[in-house]
Design an enzyme around this catalytic site. Sequence first.
Site, PDB file in Angstrom:
ATOM      1  CG  LEU A   1      -7.130  -2.894   2.207  1.00 45.32           C
ATOM      2  CD1 LEU A   1      -7.179  -2.422   3.498  1.00 45.32           C
ATOM      3  CD2 LEU A   1      -6.577  -4.625   1.332  1.00 45.32           C
TER       4      LEU A   1
ATOM      5  CB  ALA B   1      -3.817   1.748  -2.015  1.00 48.73           C
TER       6      ALA B   1
ATOM      7  N   GLY C   1      -4.950   7.987   3.079  1.00 48.64           N
ATOM      8  CA  GLY C   1      -3.392   7.880   2.732  1.00 48.64           C
ATOM      9  C   GLY C   1      -2.784   6.461   3.039  1.00 48.64           C
TER      10      GLY C   1
ATOM     11  CE  LYS D   1       8.356 -13.248   2.043  1.00 52.44           C
ATOM     12  NZ  LYS D   1       6.938 -12.881   1.807  1.00 52.44           N
TER      13      LYS D   1
END
Length: 507
Positions: free
Chosen positions: A334, A17, A14, A79
């Site tokens: 990851l 991703a 959780g 950004k």
Amino acid sequence: MRNNSIRSVLILGGGTAGWTAAAVLAKAFGRQVAITVVESDRIGTVGVGEATIPQIRHINAFLGFDEADFLRATKASYKLGIQFNGWGAEGESYLHAFGDIGAPLGLTPFHHYWLRGRDSGVATVLDDYSLNAAAALQERFAPIERIGQTRLSGMRPVYHFDAGLYAAFLRRSAESDGVRRIEGEVADATRKGERDHIASVTLQSGETLAADLFIDCSGFRAVLIEGALGAAYDDWSHWLPCDRAVAVPCEHGARFRPFTQATARAAGWQWRIPLQHRVGNGLVYSSAYMSDDAAHAALLANLEGAPLDEPRQLRFTTGMRAAPWTGNVVALGLSAGFLEPLESTSIHLIQSGIDRLIKSFPDRSCDPALAAEYNRQTRFEYETVRDFLIAHYHLNRRAEPFWKAVRAMAIPGGLAQKIAIFRASGQIHRKHDELFAETAWLQLLLGQGVEPVAYHPLADALEPQALQRFLSDIAALIARETAKMPSHRDFLDRVLATVPTQEPIHG
Ligand SMILES: Cc1cc2nc3c(=O)[nH]c(=O)nc-3n(C[C@H](O)[C@H](O)[C@H](O)COP(=O)(O)OP(=O)(O)OC[C@H]3O[C@@H](n4cnc5c(N)ncnc54)[C@H](O)[C@@H]3O)c2cc1C
């Protein structure tokens, strides 16, 4: 036709991703597929990842997020690009600003005219021809689609945000679309016969959960793809040798920049990411050249305000899963791979992975041909991002041992060719639909001191006066548009003051 549709998906994890996958799949498939997220409060998430790139806007739009709600809930700022300090030589600085630079004339990209104009003294610095860059450097912001009635495109903004709050925001969307969340720790997985397929996972509580498709979002632990299926990992640390990071938030200083800063240090680099309520900081470094103590000290010595927490240490190996889709398990985030956060690409790679998964969505047989195509496309994307990152290291002109070593390393052939073509001709050839466009490569190559010896001959077709007018008109339009914009802080305050359309999320 047979109906062998996937009826259940189990997402393990959780973090960003897991909840991105859950929210997007639930929105796409509705109640047609039962989606369960298993996450462990004890294990927690990686807890970093605050900067994004423009593609996040597509996912937010698909999920129907209102921008003001999103900004409020995730404590985000705008950004416009990334400022690289000290990557060529110490003291040098350049921007990788998103969006267009100038505008092409006929078939010829803008930068060839700019190169010719620079040679003849009629062009100013490249940033003057990019609206994102000009606004970033003046710390201004306004969401302009296009500059007046011209063919010059407007701003291409994205966000800095608190990734934990973004995951919570995604979770709210996913749960309202029917996703079930189970708190618990997966202790074991049962395979289906001899194949690379998982039938079910068992939690430490003893509960067993079966599914047709498993999405492994368990972070660096890679519980299913590696733990259960033993899928190999391609290690790229010989090209991207930084293997540790230390991160700490701090108070704001006087500035509120609408861009990320990435500053080269003795054996790595430091990020600075301004959010509404704090600045995120981290030092990414190579443990072969810098001790953990030295990294902590270097980070704490370079904060713009008082630290707000204890520094957190992270370890990683740059690379990617050899087959991120194996059997009926697809790894995202990851667990699928890690490319260091220099160009803020990890969250994008999660999103593009989900997009690809939906396009190649299998039935319960999980045909290996679909997996092979997914893996081919994923590898292409990771490798092209990897090469963009390697270029930052390889093209440095710094004096420290770490920087000398990365300058001397052998680089992938495709990257060497790209640099050689630019040096010889000023040309940049985007490889198929690689993530980084010509303007990104242009800013990187020039910013780190790669000077082309020629520009495209078509740029000579313009009369000298016409060239001067072309360049000065664009710079003037951009300067005028930028001067009209409010400051980044004022614009954000104005958006945040609008009436919320939903209850904001806290925590
Ligand atoms: C130093 C650093 C800086 C970064 N900066 C950026 C950035 O600026 N921009 C960007 O895009 N990305 C960045 N990233 C990457 C980004 O943090 C991750 O891509 C993103 O957070 C996704 O992480 P994840 O969800 O894959 O894993 P995690 O956040 O680690 O989540 C893993 C989840 O799996 C669960 N889990 C694990 N094992 C089990 C188990 N056995 N049972 C049950 N649950 C389990 C955990 O509880 C957790 O919920 C950065 C990464 C690092 C290391």
